[in-house]
Scaffold this motif. Structure first.
Motif, PDB file in Angstrom:
ATOM      1  N   VAL A  38      40.439  31.774  30.197  1.00  0.00           N
ATOM      2  CA  VAL A  38      41.557  31.713  31.129  1.00  0.00           C
ATOM      3  C   VAL A  38      41.809  30.249  31.464  1.00  0.00           C
ATOM      4  O   VAL A  38      41.090  29.354  31.030  1.00  0.00           O
ATOM      5  CB  VAL A  38      41.276  32.529  32.411  1.00  0.00           C
ATOM      6  CG1 VAL A  38      41.012  33.984  32.067  1.00  0.00           C
ATOM      7  CG2 VAL A  38      40.101  31.941  33.200  1.00  0.00           C
ATOM      8  N   LEU A  41      41.093  27.698  37.612  1.00  0.00           N
ATOM      9  CA  LEU A  41      40.493  28.448  38.712  1.00  0.00           C
ATOM     10  C   LEU A  41      40.737  27.664  39.994  1.00  0.00           C
ATOM     11  O   LEU A  41      39.910  26.871  40.434  1.00  0.00           O
ATOM     12  CB  LEU A  41      38.992  28.652  38.470  1.00  0.00           C
ATOM     13  CG  LEU A  41      38.597  29.255  37.114  1.00  0.00           C
ATOM     14  CD1 LEU A  41      37.085  29.317  36.981  1.00  0.00           C
ATOM     15  CD2 LEU A  41      39.206  30.639  36.939  1.00  0.00           C
ATOM     16  N   VAL A  58      41.040  43.669  36.054  1.00  0.00           N
ATOM     17  CA  VAL A  58      41.075  42.358  35.407  1.00  0.00           C
ATOM     18  C   VAL A  58      39.698  41.998  34.884  1.00  0.00           C
ATOM     19  O   VAL A  58      39.543  41.571  33.722  1.00  0.00           O
ATOM     20  CB  VAL A  58      41.577  41.290  36.406  1.00  0.00           C
ATOM     21  CG1 VAL A  58      41.383  39.894  35.830  1.00  0.00           C
ATOM     22  CG2 VAL A  58      43.042  41.527  36.732  1.00  0.00           C
ATOM     23  N   GLY A  70      36.618  29.286  32.013  1.00  0.00           N
ATOM     24  CA  GLY A  70      37.757  28.876  32.836  1.00  0.00           C
ATOM     25  C   GLY A  70      37.580  27.432  33.253  1.00  0.00           C
ATOM     26  O   GLY A  70      36.483  26.863  33.142  1.00  0.00           O
ATOM     27  N   HIS A 314      44.564  23.137  29.833  1.00  0.00           N
ATOM     28  CA  HIS A 314      44.930  23.740  31.114  1.00  0.00           C
ATOM     29  C   HIS A 314      45.453  22.618  31.999  1.00  0.00           C
ATOM     30  O   HIS A 314      45.222  21.441  31.727  1.00  0.00           O
ATOM     31  CB  HIS A 314      43.718  24.427  31.762  1.00  0.00           C
ATOM     32  CG  HIS A 314      42.406  23.782  31.429  1.00  0.00           C
ATOM     33  ND1 HIS A 314      41.971  22.615  32.034  1.00  0.00           N
ATOM     34  CD2 HIS A 314      41.447  24.100  30.529  1.00  0.00           C
ATOM     35  CE1 HIS A 314      40.795  22.261  31.535  1.00  0.00           C
ATOM     36  NE2 HIS A 314      40.457  23.135  30.604  1.00  0.00           N
ATOM     37  N   ASN A 336      47.359  29.759  35.312  1.00  0.00           N
ATOM     38  CA  ASN A 336      46.375  29.916  36.382  1.00  0.00           C
ATOM     39  C   ASN A 336      45.721  31.286  36.307  1.00  0.00           C
ATOM     40  O   ASN A 336      46.407  32.295  36.093  1.00  0.00           O
ATOM     41  CB  ASN A 336      47.037  29.776  37.759  1.00  0.00           C
ATOM     42  CG  ASN A 336      47.568  28.375  38.019  1.00  0.00           C
ATOM     43  OD1 ASN A 336      47.009  27.391  37.548  1.00  0.00           O
ATOM     44  ND2 ASN A 336      48.653  28.286  38.775  1.00  0.00           N
ATOM     45  N   PHE A 337      44.417  31.322  36.535  1.00  0.00           N
ATOM     46  CA  PHE A 337      43.727  32.598  36.720  1.00  0.00           C
ATOM     47  C   PHE A 337      43.577  32.879  38.212  1.00  0.00           C
ATOM     48  O   PHE A 337      43.673  34.026  38.648  1.00  0.00           O
ATOM     49  CB  PHE A 337      42.359  32.583  36.041  1.00  0.00           C
ATOM     50  CG  PHE A 337      41.630  33.891  36.133  1.00  0.00           C
ATOM     51  CD1 PHE A 337      41.987  34.952  35.319  1.00  0.00           C
ATOM     52  CD2 PHE A 337      40.587  34.077  37.030  1.00  0.00           C
ATOM     53  CE1 PHE A 337      41.327  36.173  35.402  1.00  0.00           C
ATOM     54  CE2 PHE A 337      39.913  35.284  37.125  1.00  0.00           C
ATOM     55  CZ  PHE A 337      40.279  36.347  36.310  1.00  0.00           C
ATOM     56  N   SER A 392      50.334  34.708  34.275  1.00  0.00           N
ATOM     57  CA  SER A 392      49.512  34.101  33.234  1.00  0.00           C
ATOM     58  C   SER A 392      48.990  35.179  32.295  1.00  0.00           C
ATOM     59  O   SER A 392      49.464  36.326  32.321  1.00  0.00           O
ATOM     60  CB  SER A 392      48.353  33.321  33.883  1.00  0.00           C
ATOM     61  OG  SER A 392      47.639  32.600  32.909  1.00  0.00           O
ATOM     62  N   ILE A 394      45.131  36.517  30.170  1.00  0.00           N
ATOM     63  CA  ILE A 394      43.727  36.394  29.774  1.00  0.00           C
ATOM     64  C   ILE A 394      43.696  36.511  28.260  1.00  0.00           C
ATOM     65  O   ILE A 394      44.245  37.469  27.697  1.00  0.00           O
ATOM     66  CB  ILE A 394      42.866  37.508  30.382  1.00  0.00           C
ATOM     67  CG1 ILE A 394      42.958  37.503  31.921  1.00  0.00           C
ATOM     68  CG2 ILE A 394      41.411  37.371  29.945  1.00  0.00           C
ATOM     69  CD1 ILE A 394      42.341  38.736  32.553  1.00  0.00           C
ATOM     70  N   PRO A 426      44.051  37.438  40.848  1.00  0.00           N
ATOM     71  CA  PRO A 426      44.710  38.126  39.732  1.00  0.00           C
ATOM     72  C   PRO A 426      44.611  39.643  39.775  1.00  0.00           C
ATOM     73  O   PRO A 426      43.663  40.219  40.289  1.00  0.00           O
ATOM     74  CB  PRO A 426      43.965  37.582  38.505  1.00  0.00           C
ATOM     75  CG  PRO A 426      42.610  37.232  39.026  1.00  0.00           C
ATOM     76  CD  PRO A 426      42.833  36.723  40.417  1.00  0.00           C
TER      77      PRO A 426
END
Length: 471
Positions: A38, A41, A58, A70, A314, A336-337, A392, A394, A426
């Motif tokens: 992802v 965070l 999720v 992440g 990211h 973004n996660f 977003s 995954i 999420p």
């Protein structure tokens, strides 16, 4: 004449084939190896024990993955005893309570990157406390350390299907956050692993000539060697470089020394592991752009040529396209996660930046203003309230025969319409919204020649299976 033995009893060899085998950068994971990845965070408070309907669904996506990755874009510390807000910070003071460490582990995250523009928001103590929190909870982390060698070095995760290396670096960071190595009697400097970029502003040829006239009219102008395709204008605290091009925008040139350092650490990481992740925190050319910066494709491919099994960027806070290069995925941005807006405490400088008064306004009101108008940057205030910052995916990549077999992409949304205290966590996106997210990703990936299928609310990138490796 027979060669003599080494002290350890082995025989020396000049066989280059043996050397190449020992220093191989080939992938060596068991079939079925899975990597869930992802983006950012932005995570301030623990969530696994709270009331967030849909979060369990999720986290179920992570089940069966050997790696759950992440980018930890925050600092984990108790600010009442360690750390303080720095005068130079990444646009907002990102901080998380100590309980976030075990919460990350409970969600399934086992490896995170640390190099980003918030690494030193709370100083060296904040960096160190974050390292302690992650290590004590069994989470492998890379990209920040006591000097450049530690920040740049690969860190390793042991999994049943192979040993995984992570090399983390940042193209977007505050200048004082850059780590350095010792030099003579001068000690090293704690910080992050940098990828410095020289930025040029691209303008038309006509505009460049007008800028040349402006530069030559400035006082104390000293004519440099003839630059037919660029104009450099000195400002009190630096310079702005303009160059001619077809499309106005920005162009970036990676620092050669930083590139060499990253490639060396990547190569060593792969030599010591079975699978290697290269991860970059890069906002460039800016959050406004759905396309990666002009340097990034060639750079990402160079990392894969050096042994990376995946390149993950990211930082833009929204999704960008996906490319498959030599059977390896390049994620140009995973969004973004987490995007938890409520952060506390907030440094005095951030109150000033948003024209708030800590004697009258609350931390939440400063954070709300930041999300409404954006945070200060070289381009002005960057807006963070747009819906795409709360949408977003995954990604779950599966490997067979040491090659990428498929990528599944699950659309998520981060409760943008929830009350401020609960926003940014999420859940799987409802069908219409999820389809729109995946369609956007499909369109952004098309220029890279990547075919993204959408079926039953999930996107899939399928690759032709590779022939089995010889015994």
């Amino acid at each position: 004449m027979e060669k003599s033995l080494h002290k350890n009893g082995s025989r020396p060899t000049d066989n280059k084939g043996d050397f190449d085998e020992f220093c191989s950068i080939e992938t060596n994971v068991a079939d079925g190896f899975k990597m869930a990845a992802v983006g950012d965070l932005l995570y301030g408070r623990p969530v696994t024990k709270g009331y967030y309907p849909g979060l369990d669904e999720v986290l179920n996506v992570f089940q069966g993955s050997d790696v759950v990755f992440g980018n930890l874009e925050t600092n984990i510390l108790d600010v009442t005893s360690k750390g303080c807000p720095q005068a130079e910070y990444g646009g907002a003071y990102l901080i998380s309570v100590p309980e976030v460490g075990p919460d990350l582990s409970a969600m399934g995250f086992n490896i995170v990157s640390r190099a980003n523009n918030h690494t030193l928001d709370w100083g060296v103590e904040g960096l160190r406390e974050t390292s302690r929190a992650l290590t004590s909870n069994g989470i492998v982390h890379a990209g920040a350390g006591e000097n450049l060698a530690q920040a740049g070095g690969a860190r390793f995760l042991e999994t049943p299907r192979g040993r995984v290396a992570l090399v983390s670096f940042a193209a977007t960071f505050e200048p004082m956050a850059r780590a350095c190595d010792p030099a003579g009697e001068a000690p090293g400097r704690p910080g992050l692993n940098p990828l410095r970029l020289a930025r040029s502003v691209v303008v038309s040829s006509e505009m460049l000539e007008r800028l040349r006239e402006v530069r030559e009219a400035l006082p104390w102008y000293a004519p440099p060697p003839k630059e037919a395709s660029r104009v450099t204008i000195q400002w009190p605290f630096g310079e702005v470089v303009f160059q001619a091009g077809e499309k106005p925008g920005y162009s970036f040139e990676p620092n050669a020394r930083d590139v060499d350092n990253i490639l060396r650490n990547l190569r060593q990481g792969k030599q010591f592991s079975d699978f290697c992740i290269a991860t970059n925190h890069g906002h460039e050319p800016g959050e406004f752009s759905r396309e990666p910066a002009d340097y990034e494709q060639a750079f990402a491919r160079k990392l894969i040529d050096a042994g990376a099994d995946v390149y993950i960027n990211h930082g833009p806070h929204h999704i960008r396209g996906i490319e498959i290069y030599k059977g390896r995925p390049i994620f140009y941005a995973l969004g973004n996660f987490f995007n938890q807006d409520l952060r506390s405490p907030v440094g005095a400088d951030m109150f000033d930046a948003h024209e708030k008064d800590p004697r009258l306004d609350t931390d939440a009101e400063v954070s709300a203003h930041e999300m409404a108008v954006g945070y200060p940057s070289a381009e002005g205030f960057l807006p963070l309230r747009d819906a795409e910052f709360y949408e977003s995916v995954i990604s779950v990549s599966r490997f067979e025969n040491n090659r990428l077999a498929e990528i599944k992409l699950y659309p998520i949304e981060l409760r943008r319409t929830s009350r401020f205290a609960n926003r940014g966590v999420p859940r799987l996106a409802p069908a219409p919204q999820g389809y729109a997210i995946l369609e956007r990703l499909q369109a952004l990936s098309e220029p890279f020649g990547t075919k993204v299928e959408i079926n039953n609310g999930v996107a899939i990138i399928r690759l032709q299976p590779s022939p089995a490796q010889p015994e």
